[in-house]
Write a protein that holds these residues in place. Structure first.
Motif, PDB file in Angstrom:
ATOM      1  N   MET A  93       0.623  -1.360  -0.007  1.00 50.01           N
ATOM      2  CA  MET A  93      -0.031   0.137  -0.248  1.00 50.01           C
ATOM      3  C   MET A  93       0.903   1.431  -0.200  1.00 50.01           C
ATOM      4  N   ALA A  94       1.965   0.926   0.725  1.00 47.57           N
ATOM      5  CA  ALA A  94       3.013   2.283   0.732  1.00 47.57           C
ATOM      6  C   ALA A  94       3.091   2.700  -0.463  1.00 47.57           C
ATOM      7  N   GLU A  95       3.649   1.482  -1.415  1.00 49.53           N
ATOM      8  CA  GLU A  95       4.205   1.819  -2.659  1.00 49.53           C
ATOM      9  C   GLU A  95       3.260   2.427  -3.518  1.00 49.53           C
ATOM     10  N   ALA A  96       2.421   1.759  -3.081  1.00 48.06           N
ATOM     11  CA  ALA A  96       1.267   2.483  -4.433  1.00 48.06           C
ATOM     12  C   ALA A  96       0.865   4.280  -4.521  1.00 48.06           C
ATOM     13  N   LEU A  97       1.019   4.102  -2.381  1.00 46.90           N
ATOM     14  CA  LEU A  97       0.639   6.067  -2.515  1.00 46.90           C
ATOM     15  C   LEU A  97       1.931   6.878  -2.919  1.00 46.90           C
ATOM     16  N   ARG A  98       3.510   6.095  -2.208  1.00 55.22           N
ATOM     17  CA  ARG A  98       4.299   6.531  -3.114  1.00 55.22           C
ATOM     18  C   ARG A  98       4.330   7.159  -4.628  1.00 55.22           C
ATOM     19  N   ASN A  99       3.702   5.848  -5.452  1.00 58.48           N
ATOM     20  CA  ASN A  99       3.468   6.103  -6.725  1.00 58.48           C
ATOM     21  C   ASN A  99       2.895   6.843  -7.572  1.00 58.48           C
ATOM     22  N   GLY A 100       2.087   7.779  -7.014  1.00 64.23           N
ATOM     23  CA  GLY A 100       0.477   7.786  -7.126  1.00 64.23           C
ATOM     24  C   GLY A 100      -0.292   7.813  -7.481  1.00 64.23           C
ATOM     25  N   CYS A 101      -0.619   6.980  -6.851  1.00 65.65           N
ATOM     26  CA  CYS A 101      -1.987   4.947  -6.908  1.00 65.65           C
ATOM     27  C   CYS A 101      -2.500   5.902  -5.427  1.00 65.65           C
ATOM     28  N   LYS A 102      -4.016   5.030  -5.515  1.00 67.75           N
ATOM     29  CA  LYS A 102      -4.583   4.747  -4.846  1.00 67.75           C
ATOM     30  C   LYS A 102      -4.979   3.437  -4.117  1.00 67.75           C
ATOM     31  N   ILE A 103      -5.629   3.586  -3.130  1.00 66.32           N
ATOM     32  CA  ILE A 103      -6.541   2.286  -2.340  1.00 66.32           C
ATOM     33  C   ILE A 103      -7.348   2.062  -2.912  1.00 66.32           C
ATOM     34  N   MET A 104      -8.238   1.187  -3.177  1.00 73.85           N
ATOM     35  CA  MET A 104      -9.714   0.684  -3.052  1.00 73.85           C
ATOM     36  C   MET A 104     -10.218   0.557  -2.351  1.00 73.85           C
ATOM     37  N   SER A 105     -11.240  -0.133  -1.301  1.00 70.24           N
ATOM     38  CA  SER A 105     -11.668  -1.714  -0.443  1.00 70.24           C
ATOM     39  C   SER A 105     -13.348  -1.080  -0.466  1.00 70.24           C
ATOM     40  N   CYS A 106     -13.432  -2.633  -0.406  1.00 70.77           N
ATOM     41  CA  CYS A 106     -14.629  -3.308  -0.495  1.00 70.77           C
ATOM     42  C   CYS A 106     -14.642  -4.120   0.819  1.00 70.77           C
ATOM     43  N   GLY A 107     -16.419  -4.187   0.993  1.00 70.65           N
ATOM     44  CA  GLY A 107     -16.995  -5.825   1.887  1.00 70.65           C
ATOM     45  C   GLY A 107     -18.316  -5.768   1.746  1.00 70.65           C
ATOM     46  N   ASN A 108     -18.995  -6.173   2.405  1.00 76.30           N
ATOM     47  CA  ASN A 108     -20.366  -6.617   2.433  1.00 76.30           C
ATOM     48  C   ASN A 108     -20.752  -6.459   3.809  1.00 76.30           C
ATOM     49  N   GLY A 109     -21.547  -5.909   4.136  1.00 79.88           N
ATOM     50  CA  GLY A 109     -22.455  -5.261   5.363  1.00 79.88           C
ATOM     51  C   GLY A 109     -21.021  -4.453   6.427  1.00 79.88           C
TER      52      GLY A 109
ATOM     53  N   SER B 266     -16.608 -14.953  -0.664  1.00 79.58           N
ATOM     54  CA  SER B 266     -17.951 -13.880  -0.635  1.00 79.58           C
ATOM     55  C   SER B 266     -18.004 -13.638  -2.289  1.00 79.58           C
ATOM     56  N   GLN B 267     -18.947 -14.004  -3.346  1.00 81.08           N
ATOM     57  CA  GLN B 267     -18.487 -13.545  -4.996  1.00 81.08           C
ATOM     58  C   GLN B 267     -18.400 -12.527  -5.507  1.00 81.08           C
ATOM     59  N   ASN B 268     -18.860 -11.643  -4.437  1.00 76.71           N
ATOM     60  CA  ASN B 268     -18.473 -10.096  -5.455  1.00 76.71           C
ATOM     61  C   ASN B 268     -17.641  -9.622  -5.323  1.00 76.71           C
ATOM     62  N   ILE B 269     -16.554 -10.072  -3.398  1.00 73.93           N
ATOM     63  CA  ILE B 269     -16.103  -9.495  -3.614  1.00 73.93           C
ATOM     64  C   ILE B 269     -14.856 -10.142  -4.132  1.00 73.93           C
ATOM     65  N   VAL B 270     -14.818 -11.570  -4.162  1.00 79.11           N
ATOM     66  CA  VAL B 270     -13.706 -12.168  -5.116  1.00 79.11           C
ATOM     67  C   VAL B 270     -13.409 -11.656  -6.660  1.00 79.11           C
ATOM     68  N   ALA B 271     -14.361 -12.110  -6.865  1.00 77.84           N
ATOM     69  CA  ALA B 271     -15.128 -10.968  -8.754  1.00 77.84           C
ATOM     70  C   ALA B 271     -13.386  -9.476  -8.614  1.00 77.84           C
TER      71      ALA B 271
END
Length: 157
Positions: free
Chosen positions: A2-18, A89-94
């Motif tokens: 995650m730190a590498e992504a942020l240092r390189n100007g990228c982002k973090i997305m997050s998801c889950g159910n409930g 969870s199917q939608n998370i795996v997808a």
């Protein structure tokens, strides 16, 4: 990762159910807002827009709500934090599979043992498996806070 992504100007997305979506949202708001001390905002977004989610759920399927967001906004170098207490969870795996196809890294927050999500992820953080998902979620939120603290330290805040 995650730190590498942020240092390189990228982002973090997050998801889950409930409750895991609540944890995904909490993670993103701690990064874009602040955790313990003031610092610049970090690029993070939870996939939690109710209008979007019900639109895709209605027009496509509930299984597509996260994958379509990842396909719309994901870029190589970004990271997806995929949270699932079952790991199946199917939608998370997808969403994790879509992220990998796009050249993103996937960090899975799940329960111990082999799962569909852990097989897809680059990094797997596993809580002990218990008969009740609330215990897994309690560990997940602790892990989220530790990850945020480690990210801030790694990024020099």
């Amino acid at each position: 990762t995650m730190a590498e992504a942020l240092r390189n100007g990228c982002k973090i997305m997050s998801c889950g159910n409930g409750g895991s979506l609540c944890d995904a949202t909490h993670f993103a708001e701690e990064l874009t807002g602040r955790f313990r001390e003031n610092r610049r905002p970090l690029a993070a977004m939870a996939i939690n827009d109710p209008a979007y989610m019900t639109c895709v759920g209605n027009d496509f399927s509930f299984g597509d709500i996260f994958v379509r967001w990842v396909e719309a906004f994901g870029k190589p170098g970004d990271v997806l934090l995929a949270i699932s207490t079952s790991g199946n969870s199917q939608n998370i795996v997808a969403a994790a599979e879509a992220a990998r196809r796009l050249g993103m890294k996937v960090v899975a927050l799940t329960a111990e043992g082999p799962t569909r999500l852990s097989e897809t992820a680059d990094v797997v953080l596993q809580a002990p498996r218990t008969p009740h998902s609330d215990r897994i979620q309690e560990i997940h939120i602790k892990v989220i806070h530790i990850v945020i603290e480690a990210l801030e330290k790694e990024l020099g805040f």
